[in-house]
Each structure stands twice: as structure tokens, then as C-alpha cells.
Design an enzyme around this catalytic site. Sequence first.
Site, PDB file in Angstrom:
ATOM      1  N   GLY A 246      -4.091  38.568  32.898  1.00 45.66           N
ATOM      2  CA  GLY A 246      -3.797  39.974  33.128  1.00 45.66           C
ATOM      3  C   GLY A 246      -4.266  40.588  34.424  1.00 45.66           C
ATOM      4  O   GLY A 246      -3.777  41.649  34.800  1.00 45.66           O
ATOM      5  N   GLU A 288      -6.798  33.115  30.359  1.00 48.54           N
ATOM      6  CA  GLU A 288      -5.423  32.650  30.558  1.00 48.54           C
ATOM      7  C   GLU A 288      -4.780  33.297  31.781  1.00 48.54           C
ATOM      8  O   GLU A 288      -3.733  33.921  31.678  1.00 48.54           O
ATOM      9  CB  GLU A 288      -4.557  33.022  29.335  1.00 48.54           C
ATOM     10  CG  GLU A 288      -5.095  32.603  27.999  1.00 48.54           C
ATOM     11  CD  GLU A 288      -4.306  33.193  26.818  1.00 48.54           C
ATOM     12  OE1 GLU A 288      -3.342  33.959  27.034  1.00 48.54           O
ATOM     13  OE2 GLU A 288      -4.675  32.889  25.679  1.00 48.54           O
ATOM     14  N   GLY A 290      -2.609  33.943  35.039  1.00 44.09           N
ATOM     15  CA  GLY A 290      -1.414  33.386  35.662  1.00 44.09           C
ATOM     16  C   GLY A 290      -1.265  33.935  37.062  1.00 44.09           C
ATOM     17  O   GLY A 290      -1.604  33.304  38.067  1.00 44.09           O
ATOM     18  N   ARG A 291      -0.813  35.188  37.123  1.00 41.17           N
ATOM     19  CA  ARG A 291      -0.489  35.831  38.399  1.00 41.17           C
ATOM     20  C   ARG A 291      -1.646  35.801  39.401  1.00 41.17           C
ATOM     21  O   ARG A 291      -1.429  35.589  40.595  1.00 41.17           O
ATOM     22  CB  ARG A 291      -0.102  37.287  38.122  1.00 41.17           C
ATOM     23  CG  ARG A 291       0.462  38.023  39.319  1.00 41.17           C
ATOM     24  CD  ARG A 291       0.614  39.533  39.041  1.00 41.17           C
ATOM     25  NE  ARG A 291       1.078  39.862  37.729  1.00 41.17           N
ATOM     26  CZ  ARG A 291       2.333  40.183  37.420  1.00 41.17           C
ATOM     27  NH1 ARG A 291       3.261  40.227  38.343  1.00 41.17           N
ATOM     28  NH2 ARG A 291       2.667  40.484  36.172  1.00 41.17           N
ATOM     29  N   ARG A 327      12.269  40.018  39.958  1.00 41.48           N
ATOM     30  CA  ARG A 327      11.299  41.085  39.695  1.00 41.48           C
ATOM     31  C   ARG A 327      11.741  42.453  40.213  1.00 41.48           C
ATOM     32  O   ARG A 327      11.562  43.455  39.516  1.00 41.48           O
ATOM     33  CB  ARG A 327       9.907  40.710  40.234  1.00 41.48           C
ATOM     34  CG  ARG A 327       9.370  39.390  39.653  1.00 41.48           C
ATOM     35  CD  ARG A 327       7.905  39.129  39.982  1.00 41.48           C
ATOM     36  NE  ARG A 327       7.033  40.051  39.279  1.00 41.48           N
ATOM     37  CZ  ARG A 327       6.486  41.116  39.797  1.00 41.48           C
ATOM     38  NH1 ARG A 327       6.654  41.378  41.082  1.00 41.48           N
ATOM     39  NH2 ARG A 327       5.757  41.925  39.085  1.00 41.48           N
ATOM     40  N   TYR A 331      12.041  45.057  37.265  1.00 41.38           N
ATOM     41  CA  TYR A 331      10.930  46.019  37.127  1.00 41.38           C
ATOM     42  C   TYR A 331      10.840  46.996  38.283  1.00 41.38           C
ATOM     43  O   TYR A 331       9.845  47.707  38.404  1.00 41.38           O
ATOM     44  CB  TYR A 331       9.577  45.277  37.079  1.00 41.38           C
ATOM     45  CG  TYR A 331       9.506  44.053  36.231  1.00 41.38           C
ATOM     46  CD1 TYR A 331       9.604  44.135  34.847  1.00 41.38           C
ATOM     47  CD2 TYR A 331       9.309  42.796  36.804  1.00 41.38           C
ATOM     48  CE1 TYR A 331       9.509  42.992  34.063  1.00 41.38           C
ATOM     49  CE2 TYR A 331       9.204  41.657  36.017  1.00 41.38           C
ATOM     50  CZ  TYR A 331       9.313  41.764  34.650  1.00 41.38           C
ATOM     51  OH  TYR A 331       9.202  40.626  33.890  1.00 41.38           O
ATOM     52  N   CYS A 357      27.165  39.797  42.812  1.00 37.00           N
ATOM     53  CA  CYS A 357      28.056  40.924  42.526  1.00 37.00           C
ATOM     54  C   CYS A 357      27.453  41.888  41.519  1.00 37.00           C
ATOM     55  O   CYS A 357      27.964  42.049  40.406  1.00 37.00           O
ATOM     56  CB  CYS A 357      29.381  40.392  42.004  1.00 37.00           C
ATOM     57  SG  CYS A 357      29.986  39.070  43.035  1.00 37.00           S
ATOM     58  N   GLU A 358      26.342  42.486  41.857  1.00 37.43           N
ATOM     59  CA  GLU A 358      25.676  43.486  41.018  1.00 37.43           C
ATOM     60  C   GLU A 358      24.967  44.453  41.950  1.00 37.43           C
ATOM     61  O   GLU A 358      24.297  44.012  42.895  1.00 37.43           O
ATOM     62  CB  GLU A 358      24.557  42.839  40.175  1.00 37.43           C
ATOM     63  CG  GLU A 358      24.979  41.742  39.264  1.00 37.43           C
ATOM     64  CD  GLU A 358      24.987  42.159  37.794  1.00 37.43           C
ATOM     65  OE1 GLU A 358      24.628  43.320  37.482  1.00 37.43           O
ATOM     66  OE2 GLU A 358      25.358  41.301  36.990  1.00 37.43           O
TER      67      GLU A 358
HETATM   68  N1  LLP Z   1      -1.337  34.832  28.332  1.00 40.55           N
HETATM   69  C1  LLP Z   1      -0.300  35.353  27.647  1.00 40.55           C
HETATM   70  C2  LLP Z   1      -0.260  35.228  26.192  1.00 40.55           C
HETATM   71  C3  LLP Z   1       0.717  36.034  28.350  1.00 40.55           C
HETATM   72  O1  LLP Z   1       1.724  36.556  27.672  1.00 40.55           O
HETATM   73  C4  LLP Z   1       0.656  36.134  29.764  1.00 40.55           C
HETATM   74  C5  LLP Z   1       1.707  36.812  30.510  1.00 40.55           C
HETATM   75  C6  LLP Z   1      -0.442  35.539  30.420  1.00 40.55           C
HETATM   76  C7  LLP Z   1      -1.428  34.913  29.671  1.00 40.55           C
HETATM   77  C8  LLP Z   1      -0.616  35.587  31.905  1.00 40.55           C
HETATM   78  O2  LLP Z   1      -0.770  36.884  32.387  1.00 40.55           O
HETATM   79  P1  LLP Z   1      -1.116  37.174  33.937  1.00 40.55           P
HETATM   80  O3  LLP Z   1      -2.495  36.676  34.198  1.00 40.55           O
HETATM   81  O4  LLP Z   1      -0.095  36.442  34.749  1.00 40.55           O
HETATM   82  O5  LLP Z   1      -0.991  38.634  34.056  1.00 40.55           O
HETATM   83  N2  LLP Z   1       7.369  38.674  34.291  1.00 40.55           N
HETATM   84  C9  LLP Z   1       6.378  39.700  34.465  1.00 40.55           C
HETATM   85  C10 LLP Z   1       5.048  39.310  33.900  1.00 40.55           C
HETATM   86  C11 LLP Z   1       5.084  38.951  32.425  1.00 40.55           C
HETATM   87  C12 LLP Z   1       3.751  38.510  31.888  1.00 40.55           C
HETATM   88  C13 LLP Z   1       3.874  37.964  30.522  1.00 40.55           C
HETATM   89  N3  LLP Z   1       2.673  37.424  29.952  1.00 40.55           N
HETATM   90  C14 LLP Z   1       6.285  40.027  35.946  1.00 40.55           C
HETATM   91  O6  LLP Z   1       7.040  39.459  36.730  1.00 40.55           O
HETATM   92  O7  LLP Z   1       5.500  40.875  36.352  1.00 40.55           O
END
Ligand code: LLP
Length: 429
Positions: A246, A288, A290-291, A327, A331, A357-358
Site C-alpha cells: 500500500g 506485501e 508492490g508499487r 492507468r 484512474y 480508437c477511443e
Molecule cells: N496485497 C494485496 C492483497 C493487494 O490487493 C495489493 C494491491 C497489494 C498487496 C499491493 O499493493 P501496493 O503495495 O502495490 O499498493 N491497479 C492499481 C492498483 C491496484 C492495487 C491492487 N492491490 C493502480 O494502477 O494504481
Amino acid sequence: MPTTHFSYEGNILCADGVPLTAIAQQYSTPLYVYSRNALTENYLAYADACKKHQHPDAPALICFSVKSNSNLAVLKILGDLGSGFDIVSGGELARVIAAGCDPRKVIFSGVGKTAEEIRFALENDILCFNVESPAELHRINDIAGQMATTARIAFRVNPDVDPKTHPYISTGLKENKFGVAFEEAFDCYKTAAAMPNITITGIDCHIGSQLLDDAPLLEAFDRLATLVDRLEAEGITLQHMDIGGGIGITYHEEQPVAIPDYIARLYARISQWRKDRYNDRPIRLLLEPGRSISGNAGILLTEVQYLKTNAAKNYAVVDAAMNDLMRPALYEAWHTVLPVEKQDSAAATYDIVGPICESGDWLARQRDLAIESGNLLAIMCAGAYSMVMASNYNTRGRAAEVIVDNGQVHLVRRRETPEDLFAFEKVLP
Ligand code: LLP
């Protein structure tokens, strides 16, 4: 502003010192370019901070969220550093295994795990299922029983705190589809404790993505800790706590909390709590992210095809599109756009759009750029939720991906050809 791994040397934008002009010339565009050093640095920001604060008997595990960037080479780089993985499908588990990483460091989240996915995960002895409903718990217990094994589980508990982020990427509120309600979690654990093929190991939450402040995460932690105490009193001891991912990144002018500060604050709470109530018996922290690991480690490289002006606006039509990077369309997300070669000519204001084409096919709006047809642009911070969300709309092959590793450029996914795209299709006899 963009990370230091993508910066100008003279007038040329480089990836860890390698000119993006040269990379584009060799691999063509649109092209995703990742920096191994950036991935490493971002992962180590978590790992080092945890090492500093964790209890030696309960080392933290950083489980990189595969959904943010699932390229095998990216997974392998992180796996070799010791990372575990947060997955949400059997496909992502197959990737972790194909990359040569350890499935026993995998945690499996997601509201809709199929029987086949659960079996596959059990066969590979994953670390833990993050269970999102009582129905799923029963299914996991049944399948583990058929396989004469036990499944390690945590419940994904919905702590109902407001992460203060974009509604599409906020997941921890009562009204979201994710997890089990805080009020129901206790009973869920009691049910699980009585099941023959379930081993309870932890508790999990994930409240949203692109959070700039860690206060909601700390609040979620506090709520979960009260539940851990109630369970302990009931004789259900948890070994780990997973606070989810997150933490956000700087796409534009956002100032996200620094990872070491967040981890320090989290551990200050964990240590105090365990001292006060558990005679210092530790609990393992899982995360967990990601980003915050992959996001600023990549860019999307694209070439300007045409400049075009109508009554309202100037457009730069580029060879990347919403199918490559969804994105902005999805969003209204901001990605900084930088010219790969700085020009001396006067800037004008452009919408950067793709050939699809959008009307929603735009990558950036109202940007001041000095550009002409044939110039390269870098769409910054495209390492997370970018290639993984790409589609083949308009029968556009997905972009190639390269990783820059200490001056060397490696192709880690070749560009898709039209034949790739219809390889599974057949005309009627
Ligand atoms: N764990 C779970 C259960 C999740 O659903 C997610 C992301 C993460 C970890 C990783 O979260 P992060 O650290 O990346 O914030 N497509 C959207 C983001 C969707 C995130 C979904 N869940 C975007 O492009 O901003």
C-alpha cells in the site's frame, strides 16, 4: 519527480547511465525499461529496515506483490534478494516457480481462489493462504483433506479504516468486497481452529494502494492487534501478522512516507505490544508491497509519430497507447512525461495520446514539451500496474521489456507479433 535511476546525462535521459536513445534504437518502441538497481534498492529499503528492528527469532518476510510487475526476471531479481511473493492467482504462482523462486515463501490472497488454484498451491507447499471468506475456508479444508495434508491459513481481515486514496484502489473499508468483516473474524478463526486440515498461522489485511501517509496502516495494525489478543485468550496463537502493501510513490508531487520511517514506526508498536502483553514473545511481520518496489523502477519509452492540432488542442500522437499503459484512462492517473533528448526549441502544450480508437486513449494531458515527430518520450514511474495491465486491444502486440543491469541491457520479454495474438484462434471448418 522521477527517481535518480532515470536521469539526464547532458541532454539525454539515461537508465542507470545507459542512454534511452540507444536502448530504443536496439529494441524499438513502445518499450518498458526497468532498472535492476532501482528494484534492488527499493526492496532493500524494506528488508534492511526490518533487519534493524525485527526480533531475531521472528525475521520479517517481504512478499513482493506479483500483480504489480510479474515479469520473470523481475521476480528472480527480488527472489534472489530473499523476497517472498504475494500472489492472487495460480498463474502468478506458476510465474514464481518458473522464475526459479521459492513457492514456500508465497502467500496467496484474493477473493475467488478456485479449487484448481488451491490444489496447485497446496502441491507447492505455499507459506499461507490469506482466506477471504468462510466459504473459501471450507473449500481449502476440503481440498487439503482430499490431499491428506494441512493448509496454513491467515484470514484477511477488513479493519474498516479509511486509507484516503483513490476509491478504485481502496480495499479496507466495510463496503469493499475484500476480506472478512472485523466483527466476524473472531468466529471465523474459531471455526478454522476446529478444522482437521487447517493450521492457523496468522492474520492479514490490505487496506489500499498508493497511500502517502502510514497513519491508516498503523491504525489497521492496532485493530488487528486487538484481535490477536482476543484470539490468544481463546487459545489461538498467531505466528505472523501481515499488514499488506500500500505505500505509494511519487508520480507527480506526492510525498509518500519513507519506507524506513514506516517500518520503524510499525516495529515500535509491535515491540511495545509484545513486551507488554506477551513477555516479549515475538510475532513475525509480513508485508506485501508492490508499487513501492516496482513503481519507480520502470518507464515506458515511446516515440512521437505525429503532431496534430485542432481547434481546441495540440496532440502528440505516440506509438504507445492505453493498451500499453491503462492507468491514465482508468484512474486519470498522472505519469510524468520527459523528452528523452532535451530540445532547445520552444515548448507547446500537448495531450499525449495513442493510436487507439477511443477518446479515453490518452497517456498524459496538457504537458509542456518541445517535441517533434520522431522524438522519444519517457513515461515515468511505469514499473507497477503498467505492463501487467496491458491488453491486446486493437490487435496491438504488447510492448517488449528490458532490464538495465549495471550498464548491460537485457531483453526480458520480446515484443508480441500479430501471429502471437491470434495463435489460439481458428476459423470455422
Ligand atoms: N496485497 C494485496 C492483497 C493487494 O490487493 C495489493 C494491491 C497489494 C498487496 C499491493 O499493493 P501496493 O503495495 O502495490 O499498493 N491497479 C492499481 C492498483 C491496484 C492495487 C491492487 N492491490 C493502480 O494502477 O494504481
